[in-house]
Write an enzyme that holds these catalytic residues in place. Structure first.
Site, PDB file in Angstrom:
ATOM      1  N   GLU A  73      54.978  -5.034  53.881  1.00  0.00           N
ATOM      2  CA  GLU A  73      55.108  -3.598  54.164  1.00  0.00           C
ATOM      3  C   GLU A  73      55.819  -3.358  55.505  1.00  0.00           C
ATOM      4  O   GLU A  73      57.015  -3.263  55.558  1.00  0.00           O
ATOM      5  CB  GLU A  73      53.730  -2.932  54.115  1.00  0.00           C
ATOM      6  CG  GLU A  73      53.138  -2.979  52.706  1.00  0.00           C
ATOM      7  CD  GLU A  73      51.843  -2.199  52.585  1.00  0.00           C
ATOM      8  OE1 GLU A  73      50.869  -2.572  53.262  1.00  0.00           O
ATOM      9  OE2 GLU A  73      51.810  -1.221  51.835  1.00  0.00           O
TER      10      GLU A  73
HETATM   11  C1  HEC Z   1      55.791  -0.373  51.957  1.00  0.00           C
HETATM   12  C2  HEC Z   1      55.195   0.852  51.556  1.00  0.00           C
HETATM   13  C3  HEC Z   1      54.021   1.385  52.324  1.00  0.00           C
HETATM   14  C4  HEC Z   1      53.919   1.613  53.671  1.00  0.00           C
HETATM   15  C5  HEC Z   1      54.948   1.325  54.734  1.00  0.00           C
HETATM   16  C6  HEC Z   1      52.639   2.232  53.886  1.00  0.00           C
HETATM   17  N1  HEC Z   1      51.982   2.379  52.701  1.00  0.00           N
HETATM   18 FE1  HEC Z   1      50.218   3.292  52.414  1.00  0.00          FE
HETATM   19  N2  HEC Z   1      50.135   2.538  50.578  1.00  0.00           N
HETATM   20  C7  HEC Z   1      51.144   1.842  49.946  1.00  0.00           C
HETATM   21  C8  HEC Z   1      50.616   1.207  48.754  1.00  0.00           C
HETATM   22  C9  HEC Z   1      51.416   0.358  47.775  1.00  0.00           C
HETATM   23  C10 HEC Z   1      49.254   1.525  48.708  1.00  0.00           C
HETATM   24  C11 HEC Z   1      48.245   1.001  47.693  1.00  0.00           C
HETATM   25  C12 HEC Z   1      47.904  -0.414  48.142  1.00  0.00           C
HETATM   26  C13 HEC Z   1      46.668  -0.961  47.538  1.00  0.00           C
HETATM   27  O1  HEC Z   1      45.918  -0.198  46.937  1.00  0.00           O
HETATM   28  O2  HEC Z   1      46.426  -2.163  47.653  1.00  0.00           O
HETATM   29  C14 HEC Z   1      48.990   2.378  49.852  1.00  0.00           C
HETATM   30  C15 HEC Z   1      47.763   2.964  50.118  1.00  0.00           C
HETATM   31  C16 HEC Z   1      47.542   3.862  51.145  1.00  0.00           C
HETATM   32  C17 HEC Z   1      46.377   4.695  51.304  1.00  0.00           C
HETATM   33  C18 HEC Z   1      45.170   4.727  50.375  1.00  0.00           C
HETATM   34  C19 HEC Z   1      45.222   5.886  49.438  1.00  0.00           C
HETATM   35  C20 HEC Z   1      44.208   5.803  48.343  1.00  0.00           C
HETATM   36  O3  HEC Z   1      44.160   6.724  47.519  1.00  0.00           O
HETATM   37  O4  HEC Z   1      43.443   4.815  48.248  1.00  0.00           O
HETATM   38  C21 HEC Z   1      46.560   5.431  52.444  1.00  0.00           C
HETATM   39  C22 HEC Z   1      45.619   6.467  53.024  1.00  0.00           C
HETATM   40  C23 HEC Z   1      47.813   5.018  53.017  1.00  0.00           C
HETATM   41  N3  HEC Z   1      48.406   4.095  52.189  1.00  0.00           N
HETATM   42  C24 HEC Z   1      48.312   5.426  54.238  1.00  0.00           C
HETATM   43  C25 HEC Z   1      49.325   4.723  54.910  1.00  0.00           C
HETATM   44  C26 HEC Z   1      49.558   4.752  56.340  1.00  0.00           C
HETATM   45  C27 HEC Z   1      48.768   5.550  57.337  1.00  0.00           C
HETATM   46  C28 HEC Z   1      50.630   3.937  56.585  1.00  0.00           C
HETATM   47  C29 HEC Z   1      51.268   3.589  57.917  1.00  0.00           C
HETATM   48  C30 HEC Z   1      50.411   2.990  58.908  1.00  0.00           C
HETATM   49  C31 HEC Z   1      51.052   3.421  55.296  1.00  0.00           C
HETATM   50  N4  HEC Z   1      50.219   3.882  54.321  1.00  0.00           N
HETATM   51  C32 HEC Z   1      52.159   2.598  55.120  1.00  0.00           C
HETATM   52  C33 HEC Z   1      52.431   1.737  50.393  1.00  0.00           C
HETATM   53  C34 HEC Z   1      52.775   1.843  51.732  1.00  0.00           C
END
Ligand code: HEC
Ligand code: HEC
Length: 407
Positions: free
Chosen positions: A161
């Protein structure tokens, strides 16, 4: 209808809250029984910082009750969190911010089936929306984080990521950006820039991202013509023949269309050798020192990702189980499921209609539905009434995020 044993992963803060309420009732219930309980258990709604409107359909007292006491929301903290959320300099090669994958132009998701991080690396999971994520009992598709604060630390260091080496490297990077120091001091005082204050600021910003005010909310508030006749039939099917409500739960105090539990509906079941994957995951988990980082890597890696909730509980019954996602704004967040495997809402409905994908852990609530084409169309019409006018409107004013490196 739910044939699952009760989840063991109830987050501490909720159970603690319940215990506190019980203790309170026992202690003073007889003395001051006339006082409404809520006034003593939830912080006053006035704690919500000015300028944040709780939209129609989302109960303000639930919002207030979900703001952690150790991370109160202030306008300055929210603004700092917003800047961090959009700052690509928080990733190793300065091309990816939280907003790259949670893009305001696409309802805080992306259109990619699975998320793509730095250096165009593919993860194995679809990005869920951040709207209403403050209400999640557990974060991530597999619930591996108990709070938004904890969640935000994952992507910063996940190699697929944002790819920072470790949390010290994140702190060093934020410190190297001179404009941040005075802002952290203003918000956090002498605590300054730490991984925890970074996480707190981001989480405070995320708690402002609420989605309500959908046609469905107006319908429930008494406007009988807010949704079409077809959508009303779809709502009846959702509650009846199609059985959706048993997992995508809705009630006025938790109006998010999820039970926040984990179910195997079969999305992960295609062409997978779960036994081999589970063995591999257990071997890696047992041999590794940094459990959190290892879990985060296994969760987003092709293959082990499909184990779902099993990675966290290591219970065989959780193999291929994922968190029931919200259905709010679902029309705006295609493609669908944890791996982005279904393109349209009708595709998702067809998946349920055929009874999911057979596998040994298939949830008891999933079975063949025998919906007619007209019934499927009604269900889709209903799902489209869950789109927030505010979210749709805000999308129109946003340019999609780019991967141009930040200076
Ligand atoms: C490369 C793409 C990517 C980046 C960059 C990213 N995310 Fe995500 N995010 C995802 C993915 C894919 C998931 C689901 C992952 C999992 O469930 O294992 C996720 C899950 C989440 C969730 C959980 C939502 C739920 O319904 O469970 C939150 C809140 C979130 N991200 C916030 C953030 C924040 C704050 C950052 C920066 C610090 C961030 N993300 C950076 C792709 C990204
Ligand atoms: C047994 C519980 C259960 C039932 C019943 C159920 N769902 Fe789901 N739903 C889930 C889970 C769990 C997921 C995530 C599955 C995954 O990605 O592996 C999901 C995902 C979805 C998604 C994709 C959401 C997204 O953000 O990608 C849609 C759309 C959906 N369900 C609609 C429905 C509809 C419509 C019905 C009724 C026909 C229904 N569901 C019945 C548990 C259920």
């Amino acid at each position: 209808m739910d044939e699952h044993p009760v989840e063991s992963g109830i987050p501490l803060r909720r159970s603690a809250k319940v215990l506190a309420v019980v203790a309170f009732v026992v202690a003073v219930g007889t003395v001051m029984a006339v006082e409404p309980l809520r006034a003593h258990t939830a912080p006053p709604v006035a704690d919500m910082p000015a300028g944040i409107k709780v939209p129609l359909g989302i109960p303000a007292d639930v919002v207030a009750a979900m703001i952690p006491v150790d991370n109160p929301m202030t306008p300055q903290k929210i603004e700092l969190g917003r800047e961090l959320f959009f700052d690509k300099r928080l990733s190793d090669d300065r091309t990816v911010s939280c907003a790259t994958c949670h893009d305001p132009a696409i309802a805080l998701t992306t259109a990619d089936p699975v998320s793509i991080g730095i250096r165009n690396q593919k993860t194995a999971r679809n990005a869920p929306t951040v709207f209403n994520s403050m209400f999640n009992e557990l974060q991530f598709w597999d619930g591996r984080a108990v709070s938004l604060e904890e969640q935000s630390k994952g992507p910063l260091t996940n190699p697929l990521e944002m790819g920072m080496k470790d949390h010290d490297a994140v702190v060093a990077r934020v410190k190297s950006i001179t404009e941040y120091a005075p802002k952290f001091t203003a918000v956090f005082g002498s605590e300054g820039i730490t991984i925890d204050t970074v996480a707190k600021a981001i989480a405070a910003f995320e708690r402002t991202q609420l989605s309500g005010n959908a046609p469905f909310d107006r319908f429930m508030a008494g406007d009988a013509v807010a949704i079409s006749a077809s959508a009303k039939r779809g709502w009846d099917l959702f509650n009846g023949k199609a059985r959706c409500i048993s997992c995508h739960a809705w009630n006025p105090s938790s109006p998010f269309f999820t039970d926040y539990k984990f179910h195997n509906v079969g999305v992960a079941a295609k062409d997978r050798n779960f036994t081999a994957l589970a063995r591999e995951a257990l071997r890696v988990l047992q041999s590794n020192k940094n459990l959190e980082a290892t879990l985060d890597e296994l969760a987003l890696r092709e293959g082990t990702s499909e184990l779902g909730r099993f990675l966290i509980t290591r219970q065989p019954r959780d193999i291929g189980a994922f968190k029931t996602p919200t259905l709010r704004d679902i029309e705006l967040t295609a493609p669908y499921f944890h791996n982005g495997s279904e393109k349209t809402l009708l595709d998702a409905v067809n998946f349920y209609d055929k009874g999911g994908e057979p596998n040994p852990n298939l949830d008891g609530g999933i079975r063949k539905l025998s919906l007619t084409d007209a019934e499927k169309a009604d269900l889709v019409e209903f799902l489209k009434t869950l789109t927030s006018d505010d979210v749709r409107g805000a999308m129109l004013n946003q340019k999609p995020q780019t991967r141009e490196p930040a200076r």
